[in-house]
Write an enzyme that holds these catalytic residues in place. Sequence first.
Site, PDB file in Angstrom:
ATOM      1  N   LYS A  19       0.824  -1.213   0.000  1.00 25.19           N
ATOM      2  CA  LYS A  19       0.000   0.000   0.000  1.00 25.19           C
ATOM      3  C   LYS A  19       0.858   1.263   0.000  1.00 25.19           C
ATOM      4  CE  LYS A  19      -2.996   0.738   3.483  1.00 25.19           C
ATOM      5  NZ  LYS A  19      -3.139   2.101   4.056  1.00 25.19           N
ATOM      6  N   ARG A  24       2.838   5.951  -3.267  1.00 29.03           N
ATOM      7  CA  ARG A  24       3.966   6.779  -3.685  1.00 29.03           C
ATOM      8  C   ARG A  24       4.194   6.699  -5.185  1.00 29.03           C
ATOM      9  NH1 ARG A  24       4.313   5.642   1.525  1.00 29.03           N
ATOM     10  NH2 ARG A  24       5.565   6.918   2.967  1.00 29.03           N
ATOM     11  N   ARG A 119      -8.413  12.187  12.601  1.00 27.42           N
ATOM     12  CA  ARG A 119      -6.981  11.890  12.691  1.00 27.42           C
ATOM     13  C   ARG A 119      -6.155  13.184  12.732  1.00 27.42           C
ATOM     14  NH1 ARG A 119      -5.407   6.934   8.845  1.00 27.42           N
ATOM     15  NH2 ARG A 119      -3.549   7.076  10.143  1.00 27.42           N
ATOM     16  N   SER A 164       7.511   8.934  12.029  1.00 25.50           N
ATOM     17  CA  SER A 164       6.370   8.776  11.131  1.00 25.50           C
ATOM     18  C   SER A 164       6.822   8.977   9.697  1.00 25.50           C
ATOM     19  CB  SER A 164       5.269   9.795  11.465  1.00 25.50           C
ATOM     20  OG  SER A 164       4.312   9.850  10.423  1.00 25.50           O
ATOM     21  N   GLN A 166       4.887   9.223   7.253  1.00 28.33           N
ATOM     22  CA  GLN A 166       3.988  10.190   6.622  1.00 28.33           C
ATOM     23  C   GLN A 166       4.453  11.615   6.873  1.00 28.33           C
ATOM     24  OE1 GLN A 166       0.005   9.260   7.934  1.00 28.33           O
ATOM     25  NE2 GLN A 166      -0.034   7.308   6.859  1.00 28.33           N
ATOM     26  N   ASP A 312       1.723  -1.108  12.035  1.00 29.79           N
ATOM     27  CA  ASP A 312       0.434  -1.520  11.468  1.00 29.79           C
ATOM     28  C   ASP A 312       0.106  -2.976  11.775  1.00 29.79           C
ATOM     29  OD1 ASP A 312      -0.242   0.945  10.385  1.00 29.79           O
ATOM     30  OD2 ASP A 312       0.804   0.545   8.504  1.00 29.79           O
ATOM     31  N   ARG A 343      -6.405   1.919  18.193  1.00 31.05           N
ATOM     32  CA  ARG A 343      -6.210   0.469  18.093  1.00 31.05           C
ATOM     33  C   ARG A 343      -5.894  -0.186  19.432  1.00 31.05           C
ATOM     34  NH1 ARG A 343      -3.197   0.447  12.158  1.00 31.05           N
ATOM     35  NH2 ARG A 343      -5.140   0.522  10.946  1.00 31.05           N
TER      36      ARG A 343
END
Length: 425
Positions: A19, A24, A119, A164, A166, A312, A343
Amino acid sequence: MKITNNYTFHGELAVPGDKSISHRSIMFGAISDGLTEVTNFLQGADCLSTISCFRSLGIEIENTPDCILIHGKGLHGLKQANHTLDVGNSGTTTRLISGILAGQPFETTLNGDASIQKRPMKRIFTPLSSMGARFESLNGNDCAPFTVYGGQLHGIHYDSPVASAQVKSAVLLAGLYADGITGVTEPVLSRNHTELMLTGFGAHITSSGTTASIEPEPYLQGQQIQVPGDISSAAYFIALGLITPNSEILIKNVGVNPTRDGIIQAALAMGGNITLLNERTVSGEPVADILVKSSSLHGANIGGDLIPTLIDELPVIAVMAAFAEGTTTITDAQELRVKESDRIAVVTENLSAMGGNITPTEDGMIIKGGTPLHGACIQTHLDHRIAMSFAIAGLNADGETTFDDKDVVTISYPSFFEDIEKLTR
């Protein structure tokens, strides 16, 4: 959807494309010159959101049965969208595209589903604003929906408070449009797909320890990208093979990047029988086939630098821990609180409903394994990884396990339940 435990699992499968790499490939192809061809692209809802967003920004993208063709227009070829970009459920789309939009001479509004609207986005607003962009959270809560006002950017060095990929990627992508070198230092190294792939497209990136730096205004050229299987998707079958008696599963063509392979390290630490076969490099990424055999697992301590490499996969690791003898302690994983769901809370809720012995902590969980689980109705909270993790638990629990929403798996693994069926004996 009902799941029971009357099976063993044998055979081989190839999980969907990674993913992170699929996202990307679309983004980097869009801002490169010429054609980018992507094979084994993940046709999940999140990655399709990325395609939709870049089409709205003026990029022609052909989604054919065999490959994705991206007709890139270069660093400065994007056009202002005439509507709000819909990022769906995808945090990766939201945060990475913001880095690119920060350097554009126009404004863009982004919005997504109920999960995305909760988020935290301040983690990208802060560094990108310091580079010269401006952000407006339309509800005043530093979440989506928000508007990006692009501008003339200048290079910075950002000390990120979180590990992170991201955040790191958003800053590096903005750095493509800056007036000088832009760098990011993380507390612990996060996944490095951006650094590897952008370098392949022609960017000038240097990496040292937990710091990555990028030079502005490179010439990016379209590439051919072969996306490896997603180790985050393989994780469910690693767990299934390990905890189900008399099972053996070969998972082919999986990306085993060292910044992503924490599930393998954790499984080995718990006594899992895992072998990497046919190790090779594909499109700059390490790839292998993973052979998994039934194992008697034991508890382990999972924390520290390992956490960014398996963040994850922690829900399914918690499921593995419930079937292991002894206690598994997960620490340093406070990032789980701000994923598609909280989570830590959701794993605790569902594992407890199945009879598991789990105690939540502020930054993780303590799972005492060895107690037989029973079926329950799993509350997914619109989180694909929760649904898949507890499907694995249900396949080894007494009675029936059901789900409030099994279709949420389409976010990252549309054929998940069909692939389970293929391995059933």
